[in-house]
Write an enzyme that holds these catalytic residues in place. Structure first.
Site, mmCIF file in Angstrom:
data_model
loop_
_atom_site.group_PDB
_atom_site.id
_atom_site.type_symbol
_atom_site.label_atom_id
_atom_site.label_comp_id
_atom_site.label_asym_id
_atom_site.label_seq_id
_atom_site.Cartn_x
_atom_site.Cartn_y
_atom_site.Cartn_z
ATOM 1 N N SER A 1 -14.457 23.179 33.348
ATOM 2 C CA SER A 1 -15.438 24.022 32.658
ATOM 3 C C SER A 1 -16.794 23.306 32.574
ATOM 4 C CB SER A 1 -14.921 24.363 31.267
ATOM 5 O OG SER A 1 -14.594 23.175 30.592
ATOM 6 N N GLU B 1 -18.549 33.009 30.679
ATOM 7 C CA GLU B 1 -17.453 32.982 31.660
ATOM 8 C C GLU B 1 -16.192 33.488 30.956
ATOM 9 O OE1 GLU B 1 -15.918 29.140 33.061
ATOM 10 O OE2 GLU B 1 -15.514 30.092 34.997
ATOM 11 N N PHE C 1 -6.773 23.650 35.579
ATOM 12 C CA PHE C 1 -5.437 24.256 35.657
ATOM 13 C C PHE C 1 -5.311 25.309 36.734
ATOM 14 C CE2 PHE C 1 -7.443 27.550 33.011
ATOM 15 C CZ PHE C 1 -6.892 28.687 33.566
ATOM 16 N N CYS D 1 -12.879 30.250 39.836
ATOM 17 C CA CYS D 1 -14.307 29.999 39.629
ATOM 18 C C CYS D 1 -15.125 30.860 40.583
ATOM 19 C CB CYS D 1 -14.622 28.533 39.816
ATOM 20 S SG CYS D 1 -14.420 28.014 41.502
ATOM 21 N N GLU E 1 -3.309 18.734 32.311
ATOM 22 C CA GLU E 1 -2.076 18.582 31.516
ATOM 23 C C GLU E 1 -1.314 19.906 31.437
ATOM 24 O OE1 GLU E 1 -5.152 18.202 30.565
ATOM 25 O OE2 GLU E 1 -5.594 19.356 28.743
ATOM 26 N N LYS F 1 -5.885 12.596 38.117
ATOM 27 C CA LYS F 1 -5.546 12.970 36.732
ATOM 28 C C LYS F 1 -5.476 14.500 36.733
ATOM 29 C CE LYS F 1 -6.684 14.446 33.187
ATOM 30 N NZ LYS F 1 -6.095 15.739 32.696
HETATM 31 P P1 NAD Z 1 -11.239 22.149 31.501
HETATM 32 O O1 NAD Z 1 -12.659 21.742 31.569
HETATM 33 O O2 NAD Z 1 -10.685 22.533 30.174
HETATM 34 O O3 NAD Z 1 -10.281 20.959 32.023
HETATM 35 C C1 NAD Z 1 -10.487 20.335 33.279
HETATM 36 C C2 NAD Z 1 -10.005 18.889 33.204
HETATM 37 O O4 NAD Z 1 -10.783 18.181 32.239
HETATM 38 C C3 NAD Z 1 -8.550 18.743 32.788
HETATM 39 O O5 NAD Z 1 -7.949 17.765 33.610
HETATM 40 C C4 NAD Z 1 -8.630 18.289 31.337
HETATM 41 O O6 NAD Z 1 -7.584 17.402 30.982
HETATM 42 C C5 NAD Z 1 -9.956 17.571 31.263
HETATM 43 N N1 NAD Z 1 -10.636 17.743 29.968
HETATM 44 C C6 NAD Z 1 -10.614 18.858 29.178
HETATM 45 N N2 NAD Z 1 -11.381 18.673 28.091
HETATM 46 C C7 NAD Z 1 -11.908 17.426 28.188
HETATM 47 C C8 NAD Z 1 -12.783 16.665 27.365
HETATM 48 N N3 NAD Z 1 -13.283 17.152 26.219
HETATM 49 N N4 NAD Z 1 -13.122 15.423 27.766
HETATM 50 C C9 NAD Z 1 -12.641 14.918 28.929
HETATM 51 N N5 NAD Z 1 -11.792 15.604 29.735
HETATM 52 C C10 NAD Z 1 -11.434 16.841 29.377
HETATM 53 O O7 NAD Z 1 -11.037 23.320 32.575
HETATM 54 P P2 NAD Z 1 -9.767 24.258 32.787
HETATM 55 O O8 NAD Z 1 -9.669 25.213 31.649
HETATM 56 O O9 NAD Z 1 -8.593 23.459 33.170
HETATM 57 O O10 NAD Z 1 -10.230 25.039 34.133
HETATM 58 C C11 NAD Z 1 -10.993 26.204 34.106
HETATM 59 C C12 NAD Z 1 -12.453 25.926 34.358
HETATM 60 O O11 NAD Z 1 -12.623 25.250 35.602
HETATM 61 C C13 NAD Z 1 -13.282 27.197 34.472
HETATM 62 O O12 NAD Z 1 -14.482 27.020 33.775
HETATM 63 C C14 NAD Z 1 -13.541 27.326 35.962
HETATM 64 O O13 NAD Z 1 -14.699 28.049 36.322
HETATM 65 C C15 NAD Z 1 -13.651 25.894 36.357
HETATM 66 N N6 NAD Z 1 -13.430 25.712 37.788
HETATM 67 C C16 NAD Z 1 -14.520 25.427 38.551
HETATM 68 C C17 NAD Z 1 -14.378 25.292 39.920
HETATM 69 C C18 NAD Z 1 -15.565 24.983 40.783
HETATM 70 O O14 NAD Z 1 -15.386 24.647 41.932
HETATM 71 N N7 NAD Z 1 -16.773 25.061 40.276
HETATM 72 C C19 NAD Z 1 -13.116 25.445 40.506
HETATM 73 C C20 NAD Z 1 -12.026 25.724 39.682
HETATM 74 C C21 NAD Z 1 -12.201 25.853 38.313
#
Ligand code: NAD
Length: 491
Positions: free
Chosen positions: A228, A384, A151, A283, A178, A175
């Site tokens: 994450s 985090e 997000f 991140c 959401e 994708k």
């Molecule tokens: P998230 O992991 O909750 O969601 C990311 C994506 O995964 C979304 O599209 C979501 O629909 C999908 N998703 C969520 N749960 C899932 C599951 N159980 N099974 C399959 N798909 C699933 O992450 P978020 O809260 O949207 O974003 C924040 C996180 O992203 C933080 O941990 C941040 O550090 C990380 N991030 C990392 C980087 C990097 O380059 N390392 C960059 C930006 C954000």
């Protein structure tokens, strides 16, 4: 309000899923849209994969010089729509308007870098590796590729992958998160104006069901994920066990060392920008600040002043530097972590809880927060937070500070502030993290460089952006070639 549509085979189509969840402005709780969310999004993914597979067969044979031409046009379209996109990002994601504009700039830089694919895809040729025998390597596209994104950077992160995948001759499925699907829908409106085969680029909404359908579909050859750590690990394991190549960028907990020889005012300002920018939902946000040999507390005082000076509010309002966090649940989780830190023995130097923003009383706001003397083995320092919270740790030497940095389970970023070249060099050499900042608060690699997380921040081999992306989105083929003289004589 009808649910958002998918973009499949060059057309906007309704999802097969009837259930939908709200897309919400985190500053006001206003419902901006409804996004399909449920198990029937699986069939949306299947339709997208089928049209992307067909488009791939056509696109793979288009010369690379021609494949990058639509990207030049996309760059112009993105530039022309930057204000509109930035507004949308602020509405759905909460960050300030200036931060949203910066995000689009980073997206455009990736399009520009991918336009170098004709050069970046060039390979190696060795003549006469044995008598009369030549050997060379070519790079070919791999097929249908997909990205699953988080997000916090809705307009930028898909661009770490999309332009490279297309330039290399693949087809693509996005994708989006959401929570923030609107920015990429706007981008798709621009993509729709390009001269591309139908089905080359598709967008499908949803959550876990859509993701699992991508991970399991035999015709999807590569998955790029950002999110994450727990989900990144899951994506890597499930995707690679079904034979796909996977790059999965995860979470972070970024340490920053401040040496007593640094410029205190400038250092404090840069660190506050890093900790509180995007309300800490980056991140590459600095989180654990290791203050070395600061007996008089000068760095501490400067950090508190810099943090207090941040203006929090609705990101589209004039002069706002910090917006809300994404959801009420995030806000509650962050406030609980602050409480936990206090219970673990930390001193609260600045408390951003109970923030009230006039006109936005329902927003998920937390103002800048600082805790000092945080327990080194506690939850606050090792989790985090993804919110505007700084943990301040005092240490007596650079060696102890680097040891602390290297005990971090993540490895996304580590920074040092110092005026000593020797300190900087020692740190650069020893710190266990993939992105290093020297007198920099957010060590975000430009598009030419890989976004190089390590350890729990990354699962895979090749990262997003630059040459890594070109390698990820191509497979190598090595040709060993001989033209015997005897045959030339015969025919
Ligand atoms: P998230 O992991 O909750 O969601 C990311 C994506 O995964 C979304 O599209 C979501 O629909 C999908 N998703 C969520 N749960 C899932 C599951 N159980 N099974 C399959 N798909 C699933 O992450 P978020 O809260 O949207 O974003 C924040 C996180 O992203 C933080 O941990 C941040 O550090 C990380 N991030 C990392 C980087 C990097 O380059 N390392 C960059 C930006 C954000």
């Amino acid at each position: 309000m009808g649910a958002l549509q998918n973009y499949i085979n060059g057309t906007w189509v309704a999802s097969k899923e009837r259930q939908a969840i709200d897309v919400i402005n985190p500053a006001s709780q206003e419902v901006l849209a409804k996004v399909p969310f449920g198990k029937n999004t699986t069939s949306d993914i299947h339709s997208a994969v089928s049209s992307a597979s067909e488009a791939f067969m056509q696109w793979r044979d288009i010369p690379v010089m021609s494949r990058v031409q639509p990207l030049y046009k996309l760059k112009k379209l993105l530039e022309g729509a930057t204000d509109e996109l930035a507004r949308l990002i602020t509405l759905e994601c909460g960050k300030s308007y200036a931060e949203s504009k910066g995000e689009i700039q980073r997206a455009i830089e990736n399009v520009e870098t991918a336009c170098a694919a004709p050069l970046l895809m060039q390979s190696e040729f060795s003549e006469n590796v044995a008598v009369g025998l030549d050997e060379f390597m070519i790079r070919q596209p791999i097929g249908v590729c997909a990205c699953i994104t988080p997000f916090n950077f809705p307009g930028m992160i898909p661009f770490w992958f999309l332009p490279y995948a297309i330039a290399c001759g693949n087809s693509f499925i996005i994708k989006p998160s959401e929570k923030v699907p609107l920015a990429m829908m706007k981008v798709i409106e621009m993509i729709d104006q390009l001269d591309l085969p139908k089905g080359l680029i598709n967008l499908v909404h949803g959550g876990k069901h859509s993701v699992d359908a991508l991970l399991d579909h035999p015709d999807v050859k590569a998955i790029s994920f950002v999110g994450s750590t727990n989900v990144a690990r899951y994506i890597y394991q499930r995707g690679s066990s079904s034979g796909k190549r996977v790059q999965a960028q995860g979470g972070a907990k970024n340490p920053v060392i401040v040496m007593p020889d640094s410029d205190i005012e400038m250092t404090a300002r840069i660190i506050a920008d890093s900790v509180y920018g995007c309300a800490g939902q980056r991140c590459l946000a600095a989180s654990n600040i290791v203050n070395v040999a600061d007996q008089k507390g000068l760095v501490k005082d400067a950090l508190v002043e810099a943090a207090k000076s941040k203006t929090t509010g609705f990101g589209l309002d004039e002069g706002i530097e910090m917006g809300p966090v994404i959801t009420p649940e995030s806000k509650e989780r962050i406030e609980n972590l602050i409480k936990k830190g206090i219970r673990e023995g930390a001193d609260l130097l600045l408390d951003g809880r109970n923030a009230r923003i006039s006109g936005y009383e329902r927003g998920n706001f937390i103002k800048p927060t600082i805790l000092e003397n945080v327990a080194l083995d506690g939850e606050l320092i090792n989790t985090e937070i993804f919110g505007p919270v700084m943990s301040l740790i005092n240490m007596d030497s650079i060696d102890n500070a680097i040891d602390f940095v290297n005990r971090n389970a993540y490895g996304n970023m580590a920074c040092i502030f110092t005026s000593s070249g020797l300190n900087a060099r020692t740190f650069r050499n020893k710190a266990k993290a993939g992105n290093i900042g020297i007198n920099i608060g957010v060590a975000a690699p430009l598009a030419q460089f890989p976004f190089s997380g390590w350890d729990e921040s990354f699962f895979g081999d090749l990262h997003g952006q630059g040459r890594h992306a070109i390698e990820f989105f191509t497979q190598t083929k090595v040709v060993v070639e001989r033209w015997p003289k005897e045959w030339a004589r015969k025919f």
